[in-house]
Design a protein around this motif. Structure first.
Motif, PDB file in Angstrom:
ATOM      1  N   THR A 322       0.832  -1.201   0.000  1.00  0.00           N
ATOM      2  CA  THR A 322       0.000   0.000   0.000  1.00  0.00           C
ATOM      3  C   THR A 322       0.865   1.248   0.000  1.00  0.00           C
ATOM      4  N   ASP A 323       0.557   2.161  -0.900  1.00  0.00           N
ATOM      5  CA  ASP A 323       1.245   3.456  -0.953  1.00  0.00           C
ATOM      6  C   ASP A 323       0.663   4.321   0.165  1.00  0.00           C
ATOM      7  N   MET A 324       1.304   4.316   1.318  1.00  0.00           N
ATOM      8  CA  MET A 324       0.757   4.994   2.485  1.00  0.00           C
ATOM      9  C   MET A 324       0.734   6.512   2.309  1.00  0.00           C
ATOM     10  N   VAL A 325       1.685   7.048   1.578  1.00  0.00           N
ATOM     11  CA  VAL A 325       1.684   8.492   1.342  1.00  0.00           C
ATOM     12  C   VAL A 325       0.456   8.889   0.530  1.00  0.00           C
ATOM     13  N   ALA A 326       0.158   8.143  -0.522  1.00  0.00           N
ATOM     14  CA  ALA A 326      -1.005   8.446  -1.348  1.00  0.00           C
ATOM     15  C   ALA A 326      -2.299   8.281  -0.552  1.00  0.00           C
ATOM     16  N   ALA A 329      -2.695  11.172   1.902  1.00  0.00           N
ATOM     17  CA  ALA A 329      -3.057  12.378   1.159  1.00  0.00           C
ATOM     18  C   ALA A 329      -4.560  12.418   0.894  1.00  0.00           C
ATOM     19  N   GLU A 330      -5.150  11.265   0.560  1.00  0.00           N
ATOM     20  CA  GLU A 330      -6.598  11.217   0.335  1.00  0.00           C
ATOM     21  C   GLU A 330      -7.367  11.463   1.634  1.00  0.00           C
ATOM     22  N   VAL A 331      -6.849  10.948   2.737  1.00  0.00           N
ATOM     23  CA  VAL A 331      -7.500  11.182   4.030  1.00  0.00           C
ATOM     24  C   VAL A 331      -7.498  12.676   4.343  1.00  0.00           C
ATOM     25  N   LEU A 332      -6.377  13.338   4.150  1.00  0.00           N
ATOM     26  CA  LEU A 332      -6.290  14.767   4.453  1.00  0.00           C
ATOM     27  C   LEU A 332      -7.202  15.588   3.541  1.00  0.00           C
ATOM     28  N   ARG A 333      -7.346  15.167   2.297  1.00  0.00           N
ATOM     29  CA  ARG A 333      -8.294  15.850   1.398  1.00  0.00           C
ATOM     30  C   ARG A 333      -9.717  15.722   1.926  1.00  0.00           C
ATOM     31  N   GLU A 334     -10.066  14.522   2.372  1.00  0.00           N
ATOM     32  CA  GLU A 334     -11.412  14.307   2.904  1.00  0.00           C
ATOM     33  C   GLU A 334     -11.636  15.126   4.163  1.00  0.00           C
ATOM     34  N   GLU A 335     -10.641  15.192   5.024  1.00  0.00           N
ATOM     35  CA  GLU A 335     -10.797  15.988   6.238  1.00  0.00           C
ATOM     36  C   GLU A 335     -10.993  17.471   5.900  1.00  0.00           C
ATOM     37  N   ALA A 336     -10.254  17.964   4.920  1.00  0.00           N
ATOM     38  CA  ALA A 336     -10.408  19.360   4.517  1.00  0.00           C
ATOM     39  C   ALA A 336     -11.805  19.604   3.957  1.00  0.00           C
ATOM     40  N   LEU A 376       4.890   2.132  18.038  1.00  0.00           N
ATOM     41  CA  LEU A 376       5.417   3.483  18.206  1.00  0.00           C
ATOM     42  C   LEU A 376       6.218   3.896  16.979  1.00  0.00           C
ATOM     43  N   LYS A 377       7.009   2.967  16.437  1.00  0.00           N
ATOM     44  CA  LYS A 377       7.755   3.242  15.204  1.00  0.00           C
ATOM     45  C   LYS A 377       6.774   3.552  14.063  1.00  0.00           C
ATOM     46  N   GLY A 378       5.720   2.741  13.961  1.00  0.00           N
ATOM     47  CA  GLY A 378       4.723   2.984  12.921  1.00  0.00           C
ATOM     48  C   GLY A 378       4.039   4.323  13.088  1.00  0.00           C
ATOM     49  N   LEU A 379       3.681   4.680  14.333  1.00  0.00           N
ATOM     50  CA  LEU A 379       3.038   5.967  14.572  1.00  0.00           C
ATOM     51  C   LEU A 379       3.962   7.115  14.190  1.00  0.00           C
ATOM     52  N   ALA A 380       5.234   6.999  14.523  1.00  0.00           N
ATOM     53  CA  ALA A 380       6.186   8.052  14.173  1.00  0.00           C
ATOM     54  C   ALA A 380       6.276   8.228  12.661  1.00  0.00           C
ATOM     55  N   GLU A 381       6.301   7.102  11.928  1.00  0.00           N
ATOM     56  CA  GLU A 381       6.371   7.184  10.470  1.00  0.00           C
ATOM     57  C   GLU A 381       5.110   7.817   9.891  1.00  0.00           C
ATOM     58  N   MET A 386       1.905  12.691   7.802  1.00  0.00           N
ATOM     59  CA  MET A 386       0.848  13.655   8.078  1.00  0.00           C
ATOM     60  C   MET A 386       1.403  15.065   8.195  1.00  0.00           C
ATOM     61  N   THR A 387       2.503  15.200   8.917  1.00  0.00           N
ATOM     62  CA  THR A 387       3.094  16.519   9.132  1.00  0.00           C
ATOM     63  C   THR A 387       3.606  17.116   7.823  1.00  0.00           C
ATOM     64  N   ALA A 388       4.272  16.280   7.035  1.00  0.00           N
ATOM     65  CA  ALA A 388       4.811  16.785   5.764  1.00  0.00           C
ATOM     66  C   ALA A 388       3.700  17.198   4.807  1.00  0.00           C
TER      67      ALA A 388
END
Length: 396
Positions: A322-326, A329-336, A376-381, A386-388
């Motif tokens: 799974t392309d987690m970045v993509a 990005a879709e989640v953030l679009r939906e939130e907006a 915790l490693k997964g959450l940090a990644e 999300m931050t970027a």
């Protein structure tokens, strides 16, 4: 995205202080000690909330289980539906709004290995198709199993089973039948056989009909209470034990969400469960169902061969198919989009799901699939993505 963490209660080897130090904003939990089908009382709900206070709050319920009787429409299913609605009333009274559940028959999430060694020396959970076939054909001894798997896979399973020690055979049976994470309920081999007999002649259409009937009963209650029900996908997302699985693809979700068209009837988008099926496009699923996605499980899996069904193992959160970045990005679009609409639920709760056992996890022997450091490693990644993507210099 609201950053949450799954917690199994005071016996969880990840403490409340650990969660605070991880920087989570809320907790995902459940009353695992209450038998499936029984009412969750206000007193028990308040007790779990008090175990987290004053530093963290219980924000998402995972899971309020749906009983096998409801899925089959047999036995005490009507009483269990009434009890489910009572539990929703009691949860809403204590301020809980998001309820994750699943509709998988007999077996919930299914793995054959709980500590599969990966190249860096850590371990993870794995579903080995040959091992599962060996379980189904030679341990469970389901009559139609060999025919369902086909001659080539059945022959591989026979060879694998012959090589297994008695200890591995017992371990395999225990891994497959262990039940929901955190649950005190597990099934014996006779239990599984009994359930399979009671599902006899129940095909995908009938199971889907039973699911719709359940939602037609509980969704109006949830909607009245301002709650969000979110069905978790099948894990893995293909039929097991000759039983249908009806929440494995975009088409499956489309059918259920259209059949009960209520804002209270929604989706838990689990990128790991859906990602174990090669024809599921996770960013596309988020785009289509975004308004009805009420909860996110973010994890990744590596498919070990082409086709479906296939063996797979839990990958690092930014590894796998799974392309987690993509997807994020879709989640953030939906939130907006939700925020622009003025929706109160514009921030979707997510949790880093599963994780590989690394470093101190290897000796901690915590809940399978839920290592402290691996998550915790997964959450940090995930937090980094999300931050970027939320930075002012990034535009969609």
């Amino acid at each position: 995205m609201r950053q949450t963490w799954r917690w199994f209660g005071p016996h969880d080897l990840t403490s409340v202080d650990d969660m605070r130090q991880a920087g989570v904003e809320g907790v995902v939990s459940a009353l695992h000690h209450i038998p499936t089908g029984a009412v969750w009382t206000g007193a028990e709900i308040a007790k779990r909330q008090a175990e987290l206070a004053p530093h963290l709050a219980w924000e998402v319920v995972e899971s309020l289980p749906v009983s096998e009787d409801i899925k089959k429409q047999k036995g005490d299913w009507r009483t269990h539906i009434a009890n489910y609605k009572s539990s929703l009333e009691n949860l809403a009274d204590k301020g809980l709004e998001t309820i994750c559940y699943n509709f998988m028959p007999v077996l919930d999430w299914t793995r054959t290995d709980l500590a599969y060694r990966v190249p860096h020396g850590g371990t993870c959970m794995r579903f080995d198709l040959v091992d599962f076939a060996a379980f189904d054909i030679f341990i469970l001894e389901r009559p139609a199993a060999a025919a369902d798997f086909g001659p080539e896979l059945a022959a591989q399973a026979a060879e694998r089973f012959a090589e297994m020690s008695d200890g591995r055979r017992q371990e395999l049976a225990r891994n497959v039948t262990m039940g929901l994470p955190g649950s005190t309920e597990s099934m014996s081999i006779p239990d599984v056989r009994r359930h399979l007999a009671e599902y006899d002649n129940l095909d995908a259409d009938r199971l889907r009909s039973n699911f719709i009937a359940f939602l037609e009963e509980v969704a109006p209650t949830a909607e009245r209470l301002g709650m969000r029900l979110c069905c978790h996908p099948d894990d893995p997302p293909f039929p097991l034990l000759g039983l249908p699985r009806i929440m494995s693809s975009a088409a499956d979700y489309r059918a259920i969400l259209n059949a009960v068209d209520s804002p209270a009837n929604g989706m838990t988008l689990c990128s790991g469960s859906l990602g174990a099926r090669p024809d599921n496009d996770l960013p596309a699923i988020m785009r289509e169902f975004g308004p009805r996605v009420h909860f996110l499980h973010l994890r990744n899996v590596t498919l070990e061969q082409p086709g479906m069904p296939a063996s797979f193992h839990e990958a690092e959160h930014l590894g796998g198919g799974t392309d987690m970045v993509a997807l994020i990005a879709e989640v953030l679009r939906e939130e907006a989009r939700r925020k622009a609409e003025g929706r109160g639920d514009h921030q979707i709760p997510m949790r880093p799901d599963h994780g590989q056992d690394i470093i101190d996890d290897l000796g901690r022997k915590g809940q399978p699939g839920y290592p402290t450091i691996g998550r915790l490693k997964g959450l940090a990644e995930l937090r980094g993505i999300m931050t970027a993507l939320s930075h002012p210099s990034v535009t969609f």
